[in-house]
Design a protein around this motif. Structure first.
Motif, PDB file in Angstrom:
ATOM      1  N   VAL A 230      22.594 -27.902 -21.317  1.00 16.96           N
ATOM      2  CA  VAL A 230      22.680 -28.048 -19.872  1.00 16.96           C
ATOM      3  C   VAL A 230      21.506 -28.874 -19.362  1.00 16.96           C
ATOM      4  CG1 VAL A 230      22.823 -26.828 -17.672  1.00 16.96           C
ATOM      5  CG2 VAL A 230      23.855 -25.833 -19.716  1.00 16.96           C
TER       6      VAL A 230
ATOM      7  N   GLU B 268      29.174 -22.643 -21.872  1.00 15.33           N
ATOM      8  CA  GLU B 268      28.445 -23.361 -20.822  1.00 15.33           C
ATOM      9  C   GLU B 268      29.394 -24.084 -19.867  1.00 15.33           C
ATOM     10  OE1 GLU B 268      24.366 -24.345 -23.386  1.00 15.33           O
ATOM     11  OE2 GLU B 268      25.969 -25.814 -23.214  1.00 15.33           O
TER      12      GLU B 268
ATOM     13  N   MET C 239      26.145 -32.888 -16.635  1.00 16.00           N
ATOM     14  CA  MET C 239      25.497 -31.575 -16.613  1.00 16.00           C
ATOM     15  C   MET C 239      25.358 -30.984 -18.011  1.00 16.00           C
ATOM     16  SD  MET C 239      27.531 -30.068 -13.299  1.00 16.00           S
ATOM     17  CE  MET C 239      26.623 -28.545 -13.196  1.00 16.00           C
ATOM     18  N   ILE C 240      26.399 -31.188 -18.850  1.00 20.23           N
ATOM     19  CA  ILE C 240      26.419 -30.613 -20.197  1.00 20.23           C
ATOM     20  C   ILE C 240      26.744 -31.726 -21.178  1.00 20.23           C
ATOM     21  CG2 ILE C 240      27.500 -28.904 -21.701  1.00 20.23           C
ATOM     22  CD1 ILE C 240      28.260 -27.360 -19.165  1.00 20.23           C
TER      23      ILE C 240
ATOM     24  N   LEU D  84      20.554 -31.774 -11.260  1.00 21.63           N
ATOM     25  CA  LEU D  84      21.924 -31.733 -10.765  1.00 21.63           C
ATOM     26  C   LEU D  84      22.441 -33.156 -10.606  1.00 21.63           C
ATOM     27  CD1 LEU D  84      23.977 -29.564  -9.805  1.00 21.63           C
ATOM     28  CD2 LEU D  84      23.248 -30.086  -7.472  1.00 21.63           C
TER      29      LEU D  84
ATOM     30  N   ASP E  27      30.848 -21.629 -17.517  1.00 21.33           N
ATOM     31  CA  ASP E  27      29.832 -21.250 -16.526  1.00 21.33           C
ATOM     32  C   ASP E  27      29.787 -22.227 -15.356  1.00 21.33           C
ATOM     33  OD1 ASP E  27      28.701 -18.824 -17.124  1.00 21.33           O
ATOM     34  OD2 ASP E  27      27.291 -19.648 -18.568  1.00 21.33           O
ATOM     35  N   GLU E  28      29.962 -23.532 -15.668  1.00 16.51           N
ATOM     36  CA  GLU E  28      29.874 -24.541 -14.612  1.00 16.51           C
ATOM     37  C   GLU E  28      31.199 -24.749 -13.882  1.00 16.51           C
ATOM     38  OE1 GLU E  28      27.100 -25.696 -13.699  1.00 16.51           O
ATOM     39  OE2 GLU E  28      25.884 -24.988 -15.379  1.00 16.51           O
TER      40      GLU E  28
ATOM     41  N   THR F 182      27.624 -34.639  -7.350  1.00 13.88           N
ATOM     42  CA  THR F 182      28.006 -33.350  -6.766  1.00 13.88           C
ATOM     43  C   THR F 182      27.876 -33.364  -5.246  1.00 13.88           C
ATOM     44  OG1 THR F 182      25.745 -32.568  -7.131  1.00 13.88           O
ATOM     45  CG2 THR F 182      27.382 -32.054  -8.819  1.00 13.88           C
TER      46      THR F 182
ATOM     47  N   LEU G 269      30.769 -32.996 -15.270  1.00 16.97           N
ATOM     48  CA  LEU G 269      30.445 -32.048 -16.343  1.00 16.97           C
ATOM     49  C   LEU G 269      29.706 -32.735 -17.485  1.00 16.97           C
ATOM     50  CD1 LEU G 269      33.762 -29.985 -16.417  1.00 16.97           C
ATOM     51  CD2 LEU G 269      31.519 -29.168 -15.704  1.00 16.97           C
TER      52      LEU G 269
ATOM     53  N   ASP H 154      32.760 -20.137 -10.548  1.00 17.43           N
ATOM     54  CA  ASP H 154      31.642 -19.343 -10.029  1.00 17.43           C
ATOM     55  C   ASP H 154      32.200 -18.119  -9.305  1.00 17.43           C
ATOM     56  OD1 ASP H 154      28.935 -18.713  -9.264  1.00 17.43           O
ATOM     57  OD2 ASP H 154      29.400 -19.500  -7.274  1.00 17.43           O
TER      58      ASP H 154
ATOM     59  N   THR I 208      33.323 -26.664 -10.389  1.00 11.70           N
ATOM     60  CA  THR I 208      33.195 -28.055 -10.835  1.00 11.70           C
ATOM     61  C   THR I 208      34.180 -28.288 -11.977  1.00 11.70           C
ATOM     62  OG1 THR I 208      30.838 -28.050 -10.287  1.00 11.70           O
ATOM     63  CG2 THR I 208      31.630 -29.819 -11.715  1.00 11.70           C
TER      64      THR I 208
END
Length: 415
Positions: free
Chosen positions: A155, A112, A134-135, A159, A115-116, A163, A131, A119, A125
């Motif tokens: 996750v 995960e 987000m996670i 958002l 993934d963040e 950010t 982070l 991209d 990020t």
């Protein structure tokens, strides 16, 4: 643009594979990479960028884990290396350490995070504070909930507000009853001393670490009394470069919590805090060893955790080593460790003994280097000094603190 990231164990096993683009990278590239490590050894591990028959490879090694990234397109090499370093730092922070078992036990969170963080092959990020919103980091509660509910995703559904902020490393709604900020100078001394006792190289690698717990969005300035001694400076993204370039002042909005504000080097130092004098003589199949340790330049603070370590040659059959202070341990791989801790005031620590050589060998032809370790609380051996730390808007109940700490890095004495 990176196309794939692999995490390899110290035996070459692929623990994690993350494909980043539509072009799939076959795992055979890892087999080729590990074959090169086996055939070329440590010299291959020290190459951060490698050209394989099909891809360009970027690699870093942390705690026995190899982070390997692949690409077939032109890209800045430092971008790939820096991104892998950021991935390793984030994983170490999230998982409170790095090893093979931790990666396998938290496979979902690692995936995960990747993934963040990236991209379509481009870094996205990488700030730990964003982070974490987000996670959620792994803990016992989240693991039990995933077992009960069957939902293994950590996750967040929303958002983070940071950010879209001009300071993405910090959220805007932080509140503390007691505001405090602490600055630590953490230094490592690297030194090489030849067999004649001459100092060949001595330099310090240092970090300015800040632990900030301040309400709102504080604006801080940090200055040094002697900033000109620093070389190879490297800053956290929160540092504004113009004040440093013009006046050597660090102006920044800090992330919340502990972070590394900057790193630096101080080169061509003239002295070391302790001395190690090894004497090795060999004749008639035996080898005599004498090692003395003492304080060369008193830093004004207690020097502790002193260790002297050296590798006995393979031709040594039976070592017999004793010390008048501390403990001597000889491991099965013939690594000898002398743990001194602190140097007593009444006598100088000394290690002595004999080494029996294998039959037919009259004298020792290769003399081992000695690796020295130490730790000093409350002093920066580079001589760097903090001047002052100011806040543009001072909150109520603000506590500030400064500390210094020095330990040995690659400190080698040749015999």
């Amino acid at each position: 643009m990176l196309q794939c990231i692999f995490l390899l164990s110290d035996s070459g096993e692929v623990m994690l594979e993350k494909q980043l683009t539509g072009h799939r990278v076959d795992r055979s590239i890892c087999a080729w990479f590990w074959d090169q490590i086996v055939s070329q050894g440590d010299s291959f591990k020290q190459q951060p960028v490698i050209a394989s028959p099909t891809h360009y490879l970027f690699q870093i090694v942390r705690e026995g884990i190899t982070f390997l990234a692949c690409t077939q397109v032109e890209m800045p090499p430092l971008m790939g290396i820096e991104f892998l370093c950021r991935v390793a730092d984030v994983l170490s922070d999230y998982l409170e350490g790095l090893n093979e078992d931790v990666i396998k036990d938290n496979f979902v969170i690692v995936y995960e995070l990747l993934d963040e963080m990236i991209d379509n092959g481009f870094p996205l990020t990488t700030e730990p504070n964003i982070l974490r919103e987000m996670i959620a980091p792994p803990n016992i509660v989240s693991k039990m909930l995933s077992v009960v509910t069957g939902n293994s995703s950590n996750v967040s559904d929303t958002l983070p507000g940071a950010t879209a902020s001009c300071v993405p490393w910090r959220t805007t709604d932080i509140k503390y009853a007691n505001n405090e900020v602490y600055v630590d100078l953490v230094e490592e001394m690297d030194a090489i001393i030849n067999r004649d006792g001459v100092l060949v190289k001595c330099e310090v690698y240092g970090e300015v670490q800040v632990n900030s717990h301040i309400t709102g969005v504080p604006d801080l300035t940090l200055s040094f009394t002697n900033p000109s001694i620093m070389d190879d400076v490297r800053f956290h993204p929160c540092v504004r470069f113009r004040p440093w370039e013009s006046h050597h002042i660090l102006s920044f909005v800090p992330p919340d919590g502990l972070f590394k504000l900057m790193s630096y080097r101080v080169k061509k130092l003239k002295s070391t805090p302790i001395y190690v004098k090894p004497q090795i003589t060999s004749d008639d199949g035996t080898c005599r060893v004498n090692v003395m340790v003492g304080i060369r330049n008193d830093p004004g603070k207690m020097i502790d955790s002193i260790t002297v370590q050296f590798q006995l040659p393979s031709c040594v059959l039976s070592p017999d080593l004793t010390a008048n202070h501390g403990a001597v341990t000889i491991f099965s791989n013939k690594m000898c460790t002398w743990s001194i801790d602190r140097i007593p005031k009444d006598r100088a620590p000394a290690l002595s003994g004999t080494l029996m050589l294998e039959t037919g060998l009259k004298r020792l032809n290769v003399f081992p280097p000695f690796q020295v370790g130490f730790r000093i609380q409350g002093v920066a051996l580079s001589g760097l000094q903090l001047d002052k730390l100011d806040l543009r808007v001072v909150p109520s109940r603000l506590y500030k603190g400064f500390r210094a700490f020095t330990r040995s890095g690659l400190y080698e004495v040749r015999s």
